[in-house]
Design a protein around this motif. Structure first.
Motif, PDB file in Angstrom:
ATOM      1  N   LYS A  62       3.209  -2.626  -5.724  1.00 54.72           N
ATOM      2  CA  LYS A  62       2.967  -3.049  -4.157  1.00 54.72           C
ATOM      3  C   LYS A  62       3.863  -2.608  -3.251  1.00 54.72           C
ATOM      4  CE  LYS A  62       0.707  -7.330  -5.690  1.00 54.72           C
ATOM      5  NZ  LYS A  62       0.716  -9.050  -5.460  1.00 54.72           N
ATOM      6  N   TRP A  63       4.619  -1.254  -3.710  1.00 51.39           N
ATOM      7  CA  TRP A  63       5.589  -0.877  -2.974  1.00 51.39           C
ATOM      8  C   TRP A  63       5.092  -0.559  -1.441  1.00 51.39           C
ATOM      9  CZ3 TRP A  63       5.198   3.890  -0.477  1.00 51.39           C
ATOM     10  CH2 TRP A  63       4.208   4.730  -0.789  1.00 51.39           C
ATOM     11  N   GLU A  64       3.915  -0.267  -1.012  1.00 55.03           N
ATOM     12  CA  GLU A  64       3.336   0.001   0.098  1.00 55.03           C
ATOM     13  C   GLU A  64       3.388  -1.113   0.993  1.00 55.03           C
ATOM     14  OE1 GLU A  64       0.248   3.664  -0.050  1.00 55.03           O
ATOM     15  OE2 GLU A  64      -0.221   2.178  -1.397  1.00 55.03           O
ATOM     16  N   GLU A  65       3.153  -2.155   0.608  1.00 55.47           N
ATOM     17  CA  GLU A  65       3.120  -3.553   1.460  1.00 55.47           C
ATOM     18  C   GLU A  65       4.293  -3.924   1.793  1.00 55.47           C
ATOM     19  OE1 GLU A  65       1.103  -6.649  -1.053  1.00 55.47           O
ATOM     20  OE2 GLU A  65      -0.465  -5.404  -1.740  1.00 55.47           O
ATOM     21  N   HIS A  66       5.408  -3.451   0.990  1.00 60.88           N
ATOM     22  CA  HIS A  66       6.915  -3.767   1.334  1.00 60.88           C
ATOM     23  C   HIS A  66       7.231  -3.206   2.701  1.00 60.88           C
ATOM     24  CE1 HIS A  66       8.013  -6.433  -1.819  1.00 60.88           C
ATOM     25  NE2 HIS A  66       7.330  -5.670  -2.437  1.00 60.88           N
ATOM     26  N   ASN A  67       6.466  -1.947   3.086  1.00 58.59           N
ATOM     27  CA  ASN A  67       6.652  -1.215   4.189  1.00 58.59           C
ATOM     28  C   ASN A  67       5.921  -1.546   5.426  1.00 58.59           C
ATOM     29  OD1 ASN A  67       8.517   0.424   2.650  1.00 58.59           O
ATOM     30  ND2 ASN A  67       7.072   1.854   2.087  1.00 58.59           N
ATOM     31  N   GLU A  68       4.919  -2.341   5.146  1.00 59.69           N
ATOM     32  CA  GLU A  68       4.155  -2.892   6.313  1.00 59.69           C
ATOM     33  C   GLU A  68       4.677  -3.804   7.437  1.00 59.69           C
ATOM     34  OE1 GLU A  68       0.509  -4.439   4.506  1.00 59.69           O
ATOM     35  OE2 GLU A  68      -0.025  -2.460   3.796  1.00 59.69           O
TER      36      GLU A  68
END
Length: 247
Positions: A241-247
């Motif tokens: 879920k690394w992308e969610e942490h950048n949102e």
């Protein structure tokens, strides 16, 4: 336990690419009171509240004992122990049957395709796997062909022995509920054969290739205290879920 990674489960192909080397760039950020550290007082209060609630829950219900209705996480010594064989005469007894029933219940609750007894806190050589037809139907044609996906009915193996039928290896992204939230590329043999006893203490054997073979190898590792991170390419290890942490 091996999870079915719809997003990240893909065949790793070797390719050549150019590398661009550049000088490091330093970015200076202004100091701010809004740092990523919580207030010590708030953190302490939350810990005390959680500890008190856990204390009261255990006082009323008692501490949970294996087989657990949850999956043990990496760091738990049971995941690094070499599981013991089950006495054939005990397989149909209430204790072993409870382990098998819990194993299947937890596996289906989490919608994963394989689970081993050590993952629910029981260091015995028991594993379960199941690839439901519904899950297969939800996979793309390209994914089915690339990974060798097939529907597999519920299968239980006790005191399993694994034999490699095809020594070639393929690399796919692999995940595990005992290392929740992460995945990595792992090489596995193309085809294997497993033999052992089923939940009725009957002798069984099964030849598997493609994704079912991967599931078997993953779960067999659990019985020997081995995790997929011991085989992985460390550069491919990711938080899913690394992308969610950048949102």
């Amino acid at each position: 336990m091996i999870r079915h990674c719809r997003i990240f489960s893909h065949l790793v192909l070797r390719s050549q690419s150019s590398h661009v080397h550049s000088s490091p760039v330093r970015i200076l950020l202004p100091l701010s009171a809004n740092t990523c550290t919580a207030s010590p007082r708030t953190h302490s209060t939350n810990v005390k509240v959680r500890s008190y609630l856990q204390y009261m829950k255990r006082k009323v219900q008692g501490s949970p004992v294996p087989p657990y209705n949850h999956v043990c996480q990496v760091g738990d010594p049971v995941l690094r122990s070499h599981a013991a064989e089950v006495e054939p005469g005990a397989i149909q007894g209430p204790e072993v049957q409870k382990v098998i029933k819990t194993l299947v219940k937890v596996m289906r609750k989490l919608e994963c395709v394989g689970l081993s007894a050590p993952q629910i806190g029981v260091p015995l050589r028991i594993l379960a796997l199941e690839y439901p037809k519904k899950m297969l139907e939800e996979s793309s044609t390209a994914s089915v062909e690339a990974r060798g996906l097939v529907a597999v009915p519920l299968m239980i193996f006790i005191n399993p022995q694994l034999r490699v039928l095809d020594g070639r290896t393929v690399i796919f992204q692999e995940a595990c509920e005992s290392i929740s939230g992460y995945s990595a590329s792992v090489p596995r043999y193309v085809s294997v054969e497993v033999s052992g006893l089923n939940e009725k203490a009957e002798e069984v054997s099964w030849k598997a290739s493609g994704w079912p073979a991967r599931i078997l190898q993953h779960e067999m590792d659990h019985l020997n205290g081995v995790l997929y991170i011991d085989h992985m390419d460390s550069k491919t290890f990711i938080n899913v879920k690394w992308e969610e942490h950048n949102e």
